[in-house]
Design a protein around this motif. Structure first.
Motif, PDB file in Angstrom:
ATOM      1  N   THR A 132       0.855  -1.184   0.000  1.00  0.00           N
ATOM      2  CA  THR A 132       0.000   0.000   0.000  1.00  0.00           C
ATOM      3  C   THR A 132       0.892   1.236   0.000  1.00  0.00           C
ATOM      4  OG1 THR A 132      -1.747  -1.153   1.216  1.00  0.00           O
ATOM      5  CG2 THR A 132      -1.822   1.246   1.218  1.00  0.00           C
ATOM      6  N   ARG A 174      -3.363   0.481  -3.121  1.00  0.00           N
ATOM      7  CA  ARG A 174      -2.867  -0.852  -2.751  1.00  0.00           C
ATOM      8  C   ARG A 174      -2.757  -1.697  -4.012  1.00  0.00           C
ATOM      9  NH1 ARG A 174      -5.865  -5.398   1.021  1.00  0.00           N
ATOM     10  NH2 ARG A 174      -4.225  -6.996   0.911  1.00  0.00           N
ATOM     11  N   SER A 228      -6.242  -1.242  -6.081  1.00  0.00           N
ATOM     12  CA  SER A 228      -7.312  -0.458  -5.472  1.00  0.00           C
ATOM     13  C   SER A 228      -6.786   0.941  -5.196  1.00  0.00           C
ATOM     14  CB  SER A 228      -7.762  -1.109  -4.157  1.00  0.00           C
ATOM     15  OG  SER A 228      -8.638  -0.254  -3.455  1.00  0.00           O
ATOM     16  N   GLY A 268      -7.847   4.507  -3.308  1.00  0.00           N
ATOM     17  CA  GLY A 268      -8.743   5.259  -2.441  1.00  0.00           C
ATOM     18  C   GLY A 268      -8.529   6.749  -2.622  1.00  0.00           C
ATOM     19  N   PRO A 284      -9.221   2.254   3.241  1.00  0.00           N
ATOM     20  CA  PRO A 284      -8.092   1.988   2.345  1.00  0.00           C
ATOM     21  C   PRO A 284      -6.830   1.535   3.069  1.00  0.00           C
ATOM     22  CG  PRO A 284      -8.389   4.342   2.613  1.00  0.00           C
ATOM     23  CD  PRO A 284      -9.560   3.687   3.283  1.00  0.00           C
ATOM     24  N   LEU A 336     -15.214   5.860   1.292  1.00  0.00           N
ATOM     25  CA  LEU A 336     -14.040   5.687   2.154  1.00  0.00           C
ATOM     26  C   LEU A 336     -14.391   6.088   3.575  1.00  0.00           C
ATOM     27  CD1 LEU A 336     -11.093   7.258   0.128  1.00  0.00           C
ATOM     28  CD2 LEU A 336     -11.531   4.854   0.503  1.00  0.00           C
ATOM     29  N   SER A 382      -8.920   8.721   4.722  1.00  0.00           N
ATOM     30  CA  SER A 382      -7.922   8.721   3.655  1.00  0.00           C
ATOM     31  C   SER A 382      -6.605   9.243   4.199  1.00  0.00           C
ATOM     32  CB  SER A 382      -8.375   9.603   2.473  1.00  0.00           C
ATOM     33  OG  SER A 382      -8.305  10.959   2.812  1.00  0.00           O
TER      34      SER A 382
END
Length: 380
Positions: free
Chosen positions: A274, A295, A323, A325, A360, A377, A380
């Motif tokens: 990540t 990620r 992914s 976020g 995330p 989300l 963040s």
């Protein structure tokens, strides 16, 4: 005793946290999510005469017939939550309510102590607390679990090299270094982050997977839903956002094993990392910091050059899943991330988030098991 010097009881702190949660203080982004975007996850089933060629680079090389259903990616649109006035006023008047009780790594005692390297998949997401204060230009990771994560390439640690299958210990060490070099070039190179071409990362891929490379080239020239470079490369639109400072926070792990079944005669390297990018708008005087959290799970399957057409020292992509976020998933694909800022959301009152909520920073689940559409989300 002075009010500002008075200690805060556990009961007061518990009441404050509960009130903050109800009022939305410090909840951070409340995103929109999009599901059903193939991320390019698939199985490589090599032909012994030649390395198989993928249907498309974003679906990964050599798709297996047994795992297509999980070949989806997800983007999460960040919507910055607005703290209610009462909660903000309370903290302004009584800042010790927060600072006296924060856990390590999130503004409390020992907040700069780095976390130990991740040696296995976590069992839960990092703890959530109420954070009235967000990131700033001077402290871009403020209020984030990433505050205690490693800086950049230091967070990509390779496992101890050992002889595996057809590779000697030294060859394995070289392959692990190449895998790390790829992740660094694709996700941490300042030029790439600021919208540049990932030339060094592309050069590390095996030319005997030409469709993979050509698919990436096409996506970089003209991104589409099918060929989206952000599935592999972290790039922000250079006219819109730029990195704050020079640090990207990184956390994850890399593992090594001998391939079995369809991966026989392969050395398999699994990576799961990540990356947290604090960015600011490209505009004179802009000072609002937003964070995009990316990620990536990427598997490299390195075939024995004595049995397959493969280039020794280069990487063959087997699986990839990604992914992002706080990336505006309503925007057409153009090969860049487009983080949302509070001012954007204030200007578009109808852009409230919907969809399943996700964290995330939660690394406890496989990406393929998470909601696959644009969603909300929790931070963040």
């Amino acid at each position: 005793m002075n009010e500002k010097d008075r200690s805060v009881s556990d009961e007061e702190w518990a009441a404050f946290v509960e009130a903050a949660k109800k009022d939305g203080v410090g909840t951070g982004p409340v995103p929109k999510a999009r599901k059903g975007r193939p991320s390019g996850r698939g199985d490589a089933r090599p032909d012994r005469a030649e390395q198989p060629q993928p249907e498309g680079w974003r679906t990964g090389p050599a798709w297996g017939e047994t795992d297509r259903r999980s070949g989806r990616g997800r983007r999460v649109k960040g919507v910055v939550g607005i703290a209610v006035a009462a909660g903000v006023l309370l903290v302004a008047l009584r800042p010790q309510l927060v600072t006296d009780h924060l856990p390590e790594g999130l503004g409390g005692p020992g907040e700069t102590t780095p976390l130990a390297a991740e040696s296995a998949r976590p069992t839960a997401a990092p703890s959530e607390e109420a954070f009235p204060d967000g990131p700033t230009l001077r402290e871009p990771f403020r209020g984030s679990p990433a505050l205690r994560w490693a800086d950049g390439a230091a967070g990509i640690e390779t496992p101890r090299a050992r002889a595996v299958d057809w590779m000697s210990k030294d060859e394995v060490a070289a392959a692990l270094k190449t895998a790390k070099d790829f992740l660094v070039a694709a996700n941490l190179d300042p030029a790439v982050i600021n919208g540049g071409r990932p030339t060094q990362a592309l050069a590390l891929l095996d030319p005997h997977q030409p469709d993979v490379r050509s698919g990436m080239e096409k996506g970089l020239a003209r991104a589409t839903d099918k060929n989206d470079p952000t599935l592999l490369f972290s790039r922000f639109a250079p006219a819109e956002a730029k990195l704050v400072g020079s640090v990207v926070k990184t956390r994850g792990r890399m593992t090594l094993e001998a391939g079995t079944g369809a991966y026989a005669d392969h050395v398999v390297i699994h990576t799961d990392y990540t990356f947290v990018y604090p960015v600011v708008k490209v505009r004179p005087g802009a000072d609002e910091v937003a964070r995009t959290v990316v990620r990536r799970q990427i598997t490299f399957a390195l075939p024995d050059p004595g049995r397959y057409r493969a280039t020794k020292g280069k990487l063959s992509l087997s699986r990839m899943n990604s992914s992002a976020g706080n990336d505006d998933c309503d925007r057409p694909k153009d090969g860049f991330f487009h983080p949302l800022f509070a001012e954007d959301l204030a200007a578009s009152p109808g852009a409230e988030a919907s969809g399943p909520a996700s964290d995330p920073y939660d690394r406890s689940k496989d990406l393929a098991d998470l909601p696959q559409e644009c969603g909300r989300l929790t931070r963040s």
